[in-house]
Design an enzyme around this catalytic site. Structure first.
Site, PDB file in Angstrom:
ATOM      1  N   HIS A 274      30.000  76.707 -20.357  1.00 26.67           N
ATOM      2  CA  HIS A 274      28.606  76.546 -20.794  1.00 26.67           C
ATOM      3  C   HIS A 274      28.621  75.252 -21.264  1.00 26.67           C
ATOM      4  O   HIS A 274      27.644  74.651 -21.050  1.00 26.67           O
ATOM      5  CB  HIS A 274      28.070  77.822 -21.543  1.00 26.67           C
ATOM      6  CG  HIS A 274      26.533  77.846 -21.799  1.00 26.67           C
ATOM      7  ND1 HIS A 274      25.541  78.235 -20.816  1.00 26.67           N
ATOM      8  CD2 HIS A 274      26.042  77.191 -22.714  1.00 26.67           C
ATOM      9  CE1 HIS A 274      24.532  78.096 -21.406  1.00 26.67           C
ATOM     10  NE2 HIS A 274      24.644  77.288 -22.385  1.00 26.67           N
TER      11      HIS A 274
ATOM     12  N   HIS B 229      19.812  81.611 -18.673  1.00 27.62           N
ATOM     13  CA  HIS B 229      20.010  82.647 -19.674  1.00 27.62           C
ATOM     14  C   HIS B 229      20.344  84.165 -19.200  1.00 27.62           C
ATOM     15  O   HIS B 229      19.555  84.748 -19.495  1.00 27.62           O
ATOM     16  CB  HIS B 229      18.672  82.714 -20.854  1.00 27.62           C
ATOM     17  CG  HIS B 229      19.022  82.539 -22.207  1.00 27.62           C
ATOM     18  ND1 HIS B 229      18.666  82.956 -23.219  1.00 27.62           N
ATOM     19  CD2 HIS B 229      20.194  81.516 -22.725  1.00 27.62           C
ATOM     20  CE1 HIS B 229      19.171  82.810 -24.522  1.00 27.62           C
ATOM     21  NE2 HIS B 229      19.939  82.049 -24.230  1.00 27.62           N
TER      22      HIS B 229
END
Length: 729
Positions: free
Chosen positions: A58, A109
């Site tokens: 990420h 998300h």
């Protein structure tokens, strides 16, 4: 140095693995040993936690970076490519240095929204908005692309409802219009939903604030200021959680890695920060600050990533960071992803101004308990990043090792699955499949009632779409949303006027429209990850063409499986190649469409396997005069209907096959087909150019891209009849 230390060098592999699991550190055994080698010693618990987050997919893009380098990222309209938190594309054409630009951030998300749907989706919006603000921009809109379960189970229905509520609950409270996107309901996302968010801002080229410190920061010992909510445990380990697979026994364990939203505090932070932008611009201080939001990785990420690109370091005192709870351990203070926070780095002469502005003028401490602006450290000329806690050093490492020390060249391998076209027998308007006879009327009625292909008004009716007053065509009225961002700049100033905004802004500039379209159908990825990437770009370029816009930039969110599995990583590679090829072919002015911003979301894998390879693409286009933009609905009886483009035998992964599969109760994916609708990109580019000319010259009353369901039912997604439009004049 103050321990505890994690003895990676002296333990065997099993013991290292157990130690990492005990402390929930997102490193492999080999990575843990690599950290020890970079440090020349075993790491402290705080250091190991930092690397577990900063070294995650990420944050570091350690598996995907080599593929992302194939994107076209430059062009005459690019003000800032994919180097910082957001990209920027010019919407006015000069002079250089005074151009107005759209700031774009595209984030995911996904895992948080699967575990805690409302909070996950809400904080996804909030974080993406802050990415735009930290470039010095005013936020003018958001978009969302949602990939949710099939609504056949109570769990998938609950997740879908709460994700939509989360997007609305945060964005509406911020006073930011939702400018579109798309929503897909599919069994492939039952256990791993996708929540992809785009945020958009407006900025003039000479007022950009960068997310890295200027060259003088080390010698002038710039101060580091954290602004916003008091740090707590919420979101601790969120970036590592986003870089792990979704297992069935994980939800309760991972709920703590999801942040807690407070949109009203963020709205106050936005207003106060916009006011500070005005002051810094007025006094000529924009070049003496850097700015970054606190998202993945918390305080460490926001501080180390501002100094590492400039080859500098920092000293951060964790005791100076305002916290919500007593006795938080140093690794939590350093890495918790508490929301509604920013980090300024500034020349010492500006420190008191910034503190006074937030704490006194805008009275931040009275807005949320223990919220404030605090000086927490300073920038150094060397490249060492240091954290202190209660008088002891708990981290001392190279800032560039922290941000870039872990990289991979993982192997890829094609996943070849034999597919065939379904045997469909046709007689007049009746089709027979698997012994079931269906009329085309029945098929069409079933299609328009299937959640993925029905109107999405039940989703976007929850969103505020017009709050800033510059929405010309709103979601649901056309294939693309159109806004007029320069129409009323004065409304974006908190008090008084912003210096110089009226200069170099003509009446023609105020008429400029920006068209936005976002999506990408994962079903195509089941047949070809490459084709899915191509189609995601082509569909959205066609969408903006229907309103009369030409493409200026692309952002993307790349949602794929486990990069440690060669077949999954190959899908990522192919999807990126598809986007790159389409971007190079569908541009204008003999230039590709540049990719200026994006995000990679990997490990979208459950016990059922990986999700469909899903590249989500947002295309930003420009119309010289927003008033000429056309809607999709027919305007008058008797209008001619024209189809542009020839039909092809390309129904693979189509809505038609999906509906037939459901109506005949065939096993999942048995009617997926084989002939994926891969477009002729050169032809597609010419057709888009023709349509834009027809719209701008006033020959067309309405236009609509032929999307899922083909000519009979055309709505938001990628076309089964590629590069064709239905238009009326």
């Amino acid at each position: 140095m103050q321990g505890p230390f994690l003895p990676f060098l002296e333990l065997d592999d099993q013991a290292v693995k157990a130690l990492l699991a005990k402390h929930s550190i997102g490193l492999t055994v080999d990575e843990a040993r690599a950290v020890s080698k970079m440090l020349g010693r075993d790491p402290t618990l705080t250091e190991a936690t930092i690397w577990g987050i900063q070294g995650s997919e990420h944050c570091s893009y350690k598996s995907s970076r080599r593929f992302l380098s194939t994107f076209p990222t430059t062009g005459k309209h690019v003000i800032l490519g994919p180097k910082e938190d957001s990209g920027i594309v010019a919407i006015t054409d000069g002079p250089v240095g005074k151009r107005w630009g759209i700031v774009v951030s595209h984030e995911s998300h996904n895992h948080p929204s699967q575990v805690v749907p409302y909070e996950g989706a809400a904080t996804g919006v909030g974080g993406c908005v802050r990415d735009v603000v930290c470039m010095g921009a005013r936020v003018i809109g958001s978009m969302d692309s949602l990939r949710l379960g099939d609504l056949e189970t109570e769990e998938s229905r609950a997740i879908a409802a709460d994700v939509i509520r989360g997007v609305a609950g945060y964005g509406n409270a911020l006073g930011i219009p939702n400018l579109g996107g798309d929503t897909v309901f599919d069994r492939a996302y039952n256990k791993s939903c996708l929540v992809n968010v785009v945020s958009l801002g407006l900025i003039r080229e000479d007022e950009i604030i960068h997310s890295y410190v200027p060259a003088e920061a080390g010698t002038e010992r710039y101060d580091i200021i954290i602004v916003g909510k008091a740090t707590d445990r919420s979101g601790f380990g969120g970036a590592s959680f986003a870089s792990a697979t979704m297992e069935e026994d994980d939800p309760s364990k991972n709920a703590g890695a999801v942040q807690e939203p407070n949109p009203f505090l963020e709205r106050h932070l936005l207003a106060s920060t916009y006011s500070l932008f005005d002051i810094l611009a007025r006094d000529g201080h924009l070049s003496r600050v850097s700015f970054k939001d606190l998202g993945a990785g918390g305080d460490v990420c926001a501080t180390v990533e501002q100094v590492a690109p400039s080859g500098m370091g920092a000293v951060v005192n964790l005791d100076a960071i305002h916290v919500a709870l007593p006795d938080l351990p140093p690794e939590v203070i350093a890495c918790a992803e508490t929301q509604e926070r920013f980090c300024w780095m500034c020349h010492p002469s500006l420190t008191s101004l910034i503190l006074h502005h937030y704490n006194d003028v805008w009275d931040l401490p009275s807005v949320a308990e223990k919220a404030r602006a605090s000086v927490v450290g300073y920038v150094t000329s060397d490249a060492t990043y240091t954290l202190t806690y209660r008088g002891h050093v708990v981290c001392s490492a190279s800032s560039q090792d922290i941000t870039s020390g872990l990289r991979y060249t993982r192997p890829t391998s094609k996943r070849n699955v034999a597919r065939k076209e379904p045997e469909i027998h046709r007689s007049g308007t009746t089709v027979t499949l698997a012994g079931t006879a269906l009329t085309m009327d029945e098929v069409f009625r079933a299609m328009i009632t299937m959640p993925s292909h029905a109107s999405k008004s039940r989703v976007f009716r929850h969103y505020d779409k017009n709050i800033l007053g510059n929405t010309i065509i709103e979601p649901g009225e056309a294939d693309a949303t159109v806004i007029q961002p320069l129409l009323d700049l004065e409304c974006m100033v908190t008090e008084g006027t912003h210096p110089g905004w009226s200069e170099h802004l003509s009446a023609a500039d105020r008429r400029i429209g920006v068209a936005l379209a976002c999506g990408g159908l994962g079903r195509y990825g089941r047949l070809s990850a490459y084709a899915q990437g191509v189609l995601a770009v082509a569909e959205n370029v066609r969408n903006i063409a229907t309103v009369g816009a030409t493409p200026r930039a692309i952002s993307d969110c790349l949602n794929y499986g486990n990069p440690e599995i060669p077949e999954d990583l190959s899908c990522l590679e192919d999807g990126i190649q598809g986007i790159a090829d389409a971007a190079r072919s569908l541009g204008t002015e003999n230039q590709p469409i540049p990719v200026i911003s994006g995000n990679v979301s990997l490990y979208n894998t459950t016990s059922d396997g990986p999700i469909d390879p899903t590249a989500n693409v947002c295309v930003i286009g420009v119309i010289p005069d927003a008033s000429v933009a056309r809607h999709q609905s027919f305007k008058a009886a008797g209008s001619h209907i024209i189809l542009i483009g020839a039909r092809q035998d390309q129904c693979g992964a189509s809505a038609y096959y999906q509906v037939l599969e459901a109506m005949t109760k065939s096993p999942f994916n048995t009617l997926l087909g084989a002939h994926v609708p891969l477009p002729d990109l050169a032809l597609c580019a010419r057709e888009c150019g023709l349509l834009v000319d027809l719209v701008r010259e006033g020959f067309i009353r309405s236009a609509h891209d032929i999307s899922e369901g083909g000519l009979a039912r055309s709505e938001e997604h990628t076309s089964e009849l590629q590069s064709r439009f239905g238009i009326s004049y």
